[in-house]
Each structure stands twice: as C-alpha cells, then as structure tokens.
Enzyme design. Structure first.
Site, PDB file in Angstrom:
ATOM      1  N   HIS A  46     -32.404  34.180 -23.590  1.00 57.15           N
ATOM      2  CA  HIS A  46     -32.800  34.543 -24.952  1.00 57.15           C
ATOM      3  C   HIS A  46     -34.291  34.875 -25.030  1.00 57.15           C
ATOM      4  CE1 HIS A  46     -29.177  33.121 -27.493  1.00 57.15           C
ATOM      5  NE2 HIS A  46     -28.799  33.624 -26.338  1.00 57.15           N
ATOM      6  N   HIS A  82     -22.075  33.335 -18.283  1.00 56.67           N
ATOM      7  CA  HIS A  82     -21.086  32.386 -18.793  1.00 56.67           C
ATOM      8  C   HIS A  82     -20.323  31.664 -17.680  1.00 56.67           C
ATOM      9  CE1 HIS A  82     -21.256  34.515 -22.963  1.00 56.67           C
ATOM     10  NE2 HIS A  82     -22.341  33.828 -22.661  1.00 56.67           N
TER      11      HIS A  82
HETATM   12  C1  HEM Z   1     -22.624  39.696 -24.043  1.00 62.24           C
HETATM   13  C2  HEM Z   1     -23.176  39.076 -25.006  1.00 62.24           C
HETATM   14  C3  HEM Z   1     -23.249  37.580 -25.116  1.00 62.24           C
HETATM   15  C4  HEM Z   1     -22.785  36.843 -26.140  1.00 62.24           C
HETATM   16  C5  HEM Z   1     -22.105  37.343 -27.392  1.00 62.24           C
HETATM   17  C6  HEM Z   1     -23.062  35.479 -25.845  1.00 62.24           C
HETATM   18  C7  HEM Z   1     -22.747  34.434 -26.685  1.00 62.24           C
HETATM   19  C8  HEM Z   1     -22.974  33.108 -26.404  1.00 62.24           C
HETATM   20  C9  HEM Z   1     -22.703  32.009 -27.289  1.00 62.24           C
HETATM   21  C10 HEM Z   1     -22.140  32.126 -28.686  1.00 62.24           C
HETATM   22  C11 HEM Z   1     -23.060  30.884 -26.657  1.00 62.24           C
HETATM   23  C12 HEM Z   1     -22.986  29.482 -27.186  1.00 62.24           C
HETATM   24  C13 HEM Z   1     -24.329  28.875 -27.475  1.00 62.24           C
HETATM   25  C14 HEM Z   1     -24.171  27.444 -27.837  1.00 62.24           C
HETATM   26  O1  HEM Z   1     -23.297  27.179 -28.666  1.00 62.24           O
HETATM   27  O2  HEM Z   1     -24.905  26.609 -27.301  1.00 62.24           O
HETATM   28  C15 HEM Z   1     -23.519  31.253 -25.358  1.00 62.24           C
HETATM   29  C16 HEM Z   1     -23.920  30.373 -24.425  1.00 62.24           C
HETATM   30  C17 HEM Z   1     -24.444  30.718 -23.220  1.00 62.24           C
HETATM   31  N1  HEM Z   1     -24.767  32.001 -22.813  1.00 62.24           N
HETATM   32 FE1  HEM Z   1     -24.173  33.693 -23.703  1.00 62.24          FE
HETATM   33  N2  HEM Z   1     -23.686  35.413 -24.640  1.00 62.24           N
HETATM   34  C18 HEM Z   1     -23.828  36.666 -24.153  1.00 62.24           C
HETATM   35  C19 HEM Z   1     -24.441  37.036 -22.981  1.00 62.24           C
HETATM   36  C20 HEM Z   1     -25.051  36.141 -22.118  1.00 62.24           C
HETATM   37  C21 HEM Z   1     -25.860  36.504 -20.981  1.00 62.24           C
HETATM   38  C22 HEM Z   1     -26.195  37.929 -20.579  1.00 62.24           C
HETATM   39  C23 HEM Z   1     -26.258  35.352 -20.394  1.00 62.24           C
HETATM   40  C24 HEM Z   1     -27.127  35.144 -19.189  1.00 62.24           C
HETATM   41  C25 HEM Z   1     -27.325  36.001 -18.240  1.00 62.24           C
HETATM   42  C26 HEM Z   1     -25.692  34.264 -21.156  1.00 62.24           C
HETATM   43  C27 HEM Z   1     -25.840  32.937 -20.842  1.00 62.24           C
HETATM   44  C28 HEM Z   1     -25.342  31.902 -21.585  1.00 62.24           C
HETATM   45  C29 HEM Z   1     -25.341  30.520 -21.157  1.00 62.24           C
HETATM   46  C30 HEM Z   1     -25.840  29.982 -19.842  1.00 62.24           C
HETATM   47  C31 HEM Z   1     -24.774  29.768 -22.195  1.00 62.24           C
HETATM   48  C32 HEM Z   1     -24.528  28.279 -22.208  1.00 62.24           C
HETATM   49  C33 HEM Z   1     -25.558  27.507 -22.940  1.00 62.24           C
HETATM   50  C34 HEM Z   1     -25.397  26.029 -22.763  1.00 62.24           C
HETATM   51  O3  HEM Z   1     -24.653  25.596 -21.916  1.00 62.24           O
HETATM   52  O4  HEM Z   1     -26.062  25.302 -23.511  1.00 62.24           O
HETATM   53  N3  HEM Z   1     -24.998  34.786 -22.203  1.00 62.24           N
HETATM   54  N4  HEM Z   1     -23.476  32.622 -25.226  1.00 62.24           N
END
Ligand code: HEM
Length: 724
Positions: free
Chosen positions: A99, A265
C-alpha cells in the site's frame, strides 16, 4: 466552551483554532486562486536534522546485515498489544509495503513509497490503509535503534521484503535511498471527491479507461480496486477490467499484475470477522487521545481473530505464512460461490473443500476456517489472460517465484528513479528497462573546446536554449524520470512531440551530433552545453559576462534502452517556460505551469526569473510572436517584467482564445502579444510581487544571476536531485 467564545469572562483572549486548524486558510475564500504552497513544501525548515544532513550519506553508514536480522526477527515476534496472525506479521508487513508503493501512478510520477507518505494524511487515514498504523508502530523499535541512518520510507519497504524472505521467497533485491518527508505532500491530487468511496471519477461509468487522469485508483480511499467488485457489485469479469486499468496506471503489465495479485495473496488474510459498527474513526479523524492509532475496534478483543479492517474475512491459502503455490491451487482447484463476511462484505467461498485444505484460525490452530477470494482474486480466474498466467504460474513454481520477485521489486522501487540512486549491498546487478538506463558518459573532454565549436556553429540563441530546455524539462522530481541525461530527446517518442518542434530539433541535432563525435562528449552533454552557450550569449547581449556552471558526464541512451510507451506520460501539454500550449489547451494553463514547476523542483522566484528570461531570449515555441516582450530579442534583459508592470500598457483579449494583445493605454497601438501564462506574472498578487523585484532597475544583474542559477538547476536536476 472554548477560547473562541468571547462573550463571557474568564476565557483566554486569544482566538484559538482561527488559523491552527486545517479548516481555515487565508486564501480559502477564493478557491480559484493559485496554490503556491506546492512549490514550497518540504522546506529544509521542517526537516529536523539540520541543513547539513544528507540521508543518502547517513544510510551508507548502516549496519545492513544487523538491520536485516532485526527486521527478520520482528516478523515472527508477536506483540501482546497487536498479536500476529498465526504468530507472523508477514501478511501485515507485505500489505503495508504494497500500500505504500502501490499509490504510485505513472501519469505524473506521484504517489509511491519513495517518501514515506504513508505516515501522513491522507494516506495514513484512507479506509484501505486501516490498521497499517499498527504495522508502522510495530516497526518503531527498529526505527528507534537505527535512527537517523534509516528512513521510515526505506524501513516500510524493507519490512515487506523481510516478510517475504521469512515466508520463504528469494527476493530480487532491495535498494535504500528513500528520504522521508515531514508533513503531507501538498502537490498530489488524489481526486476531487468530498466523501470516501464514492464513484465520481469516471467520465463514463461503463468505460473503465475513462478514469480521470492522473488518478490510478477507482475511488478515493482505496489503493486500487474495490475488493467486492465494481461499485461493490461482485462480477469478476468486470472487476478484471478495473484491475487491468488501475495496474496499468501503476506501470504494470498483465503478467506482472497477475503475479502481484497471486503472490500478494499467497500470504496473510482479510480481516472482516466482526461487526463494522464497532470500528472507530481513522487516525486523522480522531481526537488527540486516539490520533496516534486509529480504527479502534471495540468488538470483542478488538484484535487477533476480531481484527477489523472493514471488509472480507479469511485467508486465501491453507498455509498463509508460507511462500508456496497454495493460492494458485486454491483458486484453480475449487468452484466458488458468493457469500458475505461477518462484516457484511461480498466475498467468494469454495462450493466444497476438504477440511485438511482449510486454513486454521489465527489464534487457535484446532479451529478450521473457510478460505476466501475477493472479487479481484476471482478476476484472476475468470479473465482469460489472467487465467493463462495463473495456470502457467501453477505449472512452474520457480517461474512464478521469479516473476513475482521481479514484479515486487519493480513495484517497490519504480518511484526511486534511475539505478545510480540506489544505495546498499542488495542492489541487483541487472539493468531493468523501467529504470530508464543510461550508460555513463565521458568526462574526459575539453569543455571549453566543445563550447567554442558550438558558438561557431551558426545556431541562434533561441535554437540552443530551446533545444536544451526541451531536453531537460521532461524531468520530474516525483519519480526522478526524464531529463537531459540519456539525450532521449533524439529518440521516439520524444523526437516527435509537438512541444519539441521536430523540424527545428532535427536541424539543431544535425549540427550538434557531429560536435559530439569530434570531441568525445556525449550528445546529452553537448545539448546542455549548447543551451549554456546560448544563455551566456544572451547575458552578454544584456551587458553581463557570465559563465554557466556545468558538470560533464551525461550518457547517451539507445532506443533499446528506452521503453517508449512509458515515456508518453512525460509529454508536455503546456510549457509555460516556452510559452507553448498543445492543441489550444485552454483550461487554465497557469495551473500546469505551476505543476510543471513543482515537478522540476523550482521555487516561485526561480520560476519567475526563468519564465521572464526565456520570454526575452526568444525561445517561444515555433518562433511565434506570442509573448516576446522586447525589441532586443536574444538579450537577457528584464523587459518582460518591465512591460508587464508598466501601467501605460493595457491587456486586451484577442479573438484567438487565450491570447492577449498588450497595447499602449493612450494610443491603443499594439505592442506585444501575450498568453494567459505571461499575464499571470503581472496580475497574480504573489507572482507580481516577484515580477516587481526583477523589474526594478537595481536588479538587472540579479535577474541574470538568478536565471543562470535556476537554469543550471534544471539542466543538472536529473543527475543531482537528492529529493526523495
Ligand atoms: C488486485 C487488487 C487487490 C485487491 C482488491 C486486494 C484486496 C485486499 C483486501 C480487501 C485485503 C484485506 C485487508 C485486511 O482485511 O486486512 C487484502 C489483504 C492483503 N493483500 Fe491485497 N489486494 C489486491 C492486491 C494485492 C497485491 C498486489 C498485493 C501484494 C503484492 C497484496 C497483498 C496483500 C496481503 C499480503 C494481504 C494480507 C494482509 C494481512 O495479512 O494482514 N494485495 N488485500
């Protein structure tokens, strides 16, 4: 009652909050006035380490290996005040780094992780960044330990890398060199909405490419797309369109986008396991007690399995702390159906799944939980192009790891500018096309001999100054791209831009290229030197003998080293310095002048003397008469300022939109032709104040000196700019 209540006795006589809150500003009455604050942000005065501090020098003193060890250890060092999911902060740290970096947009090079802007408004309080304040606080002991030698901006990105390394990924590398800012960025346009998460930035809602420039996110407050679907309506095929457009604006192609989403993810989870009404305001929306950490969650424990960031709930894989192929297996091996999270957000769940494939609860490993996919994850399965990559990644795990590692490196380093700006022991050897590589140029040539040849070449002052300016003006401090280094003005797409006057450019290059060949100087250096010769001649014609400072060593890039498509956003629409407006662009060109000036890193007085000087040197685009304010064209006089401030002149609009005739007040005889951009230096209260300085008889030489200093700053900016 507060101190503003002046009605009764016993109160403080000072008006509190009158200018200390952000609701009021002296110019708020006049929303059309120009905002010069953008030129004066990040002043040295707000930087606490003093004028001699150089982050780039300090960071070289770091004990890199010790730091790495500490950050790695922190990934699995769960703290009671914010317990780690499954004992690992990997997911949280990766999301923080993503982010931080993911707000970058190619259109104006702003956003991104290069300045640590995640610490300040608005990003620290965007709904999409919920709980990343906790992630930064977890890093505080490390920041405290390494202090002045480690910026927050570097640490935030390093934590994401460390998280992946602890999870088992071989990362592609890491570079230090991101210098912190100390207050919010004033020059970044994040959208004109007045409310979070409303959909108003599309010209046509169904055409997702109509997203307003330079924005890259679908709504205010999200980093990219809505995880529940376009406008909150699940439809993975439509969401794919948003993912494609938004990631493209971050400079990512389809394969990089697929790798980033799958690799992102593979780690961590979504946190939507409780009632959203229990969630408190974001940090900037809190009162002083709650401002440090926002999103206070009064539901149950408020953390761990009840952590709430607002939307979906669940992990994507069975082992969310490991770098593996679990995301790809989960996505491709199951059928998915719509459901809602406990927080009420749309998400997808498997139609059926074996218990052994289900992730365990973050606190209690004996409890199995349902895995999930957001609509954006489903887009990776439904969209044929993304799906092709998902299958390819699943077939070849090493390829997936390599592709992801490179895309992650690009994501987290893209806004740092060219590779010579990278610092530290983990900088990858390989040159990458998006770093805009430029080979080192020679410094071993006789600068004076080159200048003499240029002076003899028959080129006019306007030819020399215009070409050097066009070569250097593409530079933008937001992501350190563009500029004179590389001489990309001779290559596509720049050699064909209207603003570079292709016919004049090729005529000038035909003269300068042989001089470069004969002398061993790069063409890039010769173009700048020609500009300097022109400026020296203009100073001479005004009666001042001056030498423009110059540092040799620019290199010449080739077409193979140039990603032509990614240079397109650097094309100017308006150039206030050359008094040029593309295709009669009539929307307040002075705003673009201000924006361009900010990207060049110039202050308001620097802008003023450069514009005024250029206007009399005769650099106006196409040699048009627009705004040449002197009979003595080619001399670096103060005639521009004298004529604009002279009350015997009137300014009348002509039939040609945006063009004004400057006339004698008595006789009405036309004297000069001006554009809106010229007039603003005579009419805007702030710019007129500077124009008056340069119009004064005392300051003729000062104009020449200031012009040369500002000119040199632009010519050298791409190589010596140390702003982050
Ligand atoms: C394609 C668009 C994407 C959407 C719509 C999206 C959406 C989300 C959402 C809604 C969460 C949940 C956040 C929470 O509730 O803590 C999340 C978590 C996460 N996202 Fe994405 N994401 C996207 C792309 C990415 C990308 C490109 C990365 C990294 C390269 C990424 C890495 C992560 C990680 C590591 C988490 C887990 C956070 C945790 O475990 O606390 N996301 N994402």
């Amino acid at each position: 009652m507060d101190g503003n209540d002046m009605g009764g006795g016993g109160k403080c006589p000072v008006m509190h909050g009158s200018l200390t809150s952000t609701e009021t500003s002296v110019t708020a009455w006049w929303p059309k006035s120009l905002n010069f604050d953008i030129l004066h942000q990040h002043d040295r005065k707000v930087q606490p380490y003093g004028p001699d501090y150089s982050y780039r020098k300090e960071v070289e003193k770091l004990d890199y290996e010790a730091l790495k060890k500490d950050v790695h250890a922190l990934v699995t060092d769960s703290q009671d005040w914010w317990p780690a999911d499954w004992g690992s902060y990997a997911g949280l740290f990766v999301r923080m780094a993503w982010h931080s970096a993911g707000s970058y947009r190619l259109a104006d090079g702003r956003g991104g992780g290069g300045a640590g802007n995640l610490r300040f408004a608005p990003l620290n309080s965007w709904p999409d960044n919920a709980n990343l304040d906790k992630a930064r606080r977890l890093l505080w002991p490390i920041k405290k330990k390494y202090g002045n030698k480690l910026s927050w901006a570097d640490l935030i990105i390093l934590a994401g890398n460390a998280a992946y390394e602890v999870a088992g990924l071989e990362t592609f590398g890491f570079a230090f060199g991101r210098e912190d800012i100390w207050h919010p960025e004033k020059d970044t346009f994040w959208g004109s909405e007045k409310e979070w998460l409303t959909d108003s930035r599309y010209e046509k809602l169904d055409e997702r490419e109509s997203l307003a420039n330079p924005l890259a996110a679908v709504v205010m407050g999200l980093i990219y797309v809505n995880p529940e679907g376009v406008n909150g309506k699940p439809d993975p095929a439509r969401t794919a369109m948003d993912v494609r457009e938004t990631f493209k604006r971050m400079a990512m192609n389809d394969e990089e986008t697929a790798a980033l989403t799958a690799g992102g993810h593979t780690i961590g989870k979504c946190h939507g396991n409780s009632d959203p009404t229990g969630l408190g305001p974001e940090p900037e929306g809190e009162d002083v007690v709650g401002m440090g950490l926002g999103w206070k969650n009064s539901n149950q424990s408020g953390n761990g399995r009840f952590t709430l960031t607002g939307g979906p709930e669940g992990a994507w894989t069975s082992e969310p702390t490991k770098w593996d192929g679990g995301y790809l297996d989960m996505l491709l091996d199951h059928e998915w159906e719509l459901t809602k999270s406990p927080a009420g957000a749309w998400q997808w769940k498997p139609v059926s799944i074996d218990e052994a494939d289900m992730p365990v609860d973050v606190e209690d490993p004996s409890i199995r939980t349902m895995p999930m996919m957001t609509d954006a994850d489903m887009a990776m399965k439904v969209d044929p192009i993304y799906r092709k990559y998902m299958e390819k990644f699943r077939e070849d795990h090493d390829y997936f790891s390599r592709t992801f590692a490179r895309a992650w490196f690009k994501l987290t380093h893209r806004d740092m500018g060219p590779k010579p700006r990278y610092i530290g022991p983990w900088v990858p050897q390989e040159d990458l096309i998006w770093q805009d590589p430029v080979p080192a140029g020679s410094t071993d040539y006789d600068v004076e001999a080159v200048k003499a040849k240029i002076a003899d070449s028959g080129l006019s002052v306007a030819d020399m100054v215009s070409t050097a300016w066009d070569s250097a003006r593409t530079y933008r401090g937001s992501d350190m791209r563009g500029g004179a280094n590389g001489a990309r003005i001779r290559l596509a797409p720049q050699n064909d831009w209207d603003g570079n006057e292709p016919a004049r450019l090729s005529r000038v290059l035909e003269v300068l290229e042989p001089i470069a060949k004969e002398t061993g100087a790069s063409i890039a250096d010769v173009i700048v030197l020609a500009g300097n010769v022109g400026v020296e001649q203009a100073a001479k014609a005004a009666g001042f003998t001056k030498t423009v400072p110059f540092t040799p060593g620019r290199g010449d890039a080739t077409a193979e080293m140039t990603d032509a498509e990614s240079f397109e956003p650097l094309e100017p629409l308006v150039d206030g310095y050359r008094n040029w407006i593309k295709d009669d662009y009539v929307v307040k060109p002075e705003e673009i002048l201000l924006d361009h000036t900010q990207l060049l890193g110039l202050t308001a007085p620097e802008m003023t003397c450069l514009v005024g000087g250029m206007r009399v040197i005769g650099t106006n685009h196409g040699g048009s008469a627009h705004g040449v304010f002197t009979d003595n064209v080619g001399a670096l006089t103060n005639d521009f300022f004298v004529n604009l401030t002279d009350m015997s002149n009137t300014w009348n609009p002509t039939d040609d939109e945006g063009i004004f005739s400057i006339r004698d007040r008595q006789t009405d005889a036309p004297k000069w032709t001006a554009t809106r951009i010229d007039l603003v230096f005579g009419s805007n209260s702030i710019l007129r104040a500077y124009a008056e300085v340069y119009a004064q008889d005392d300051n003729k030489e000062k104009l020449v000196d200031d012009f040369i200093a500002a000119w040199t700053k632009v010519m050298e900016a791409d190589r010596f700019d140390t702003r982050a």
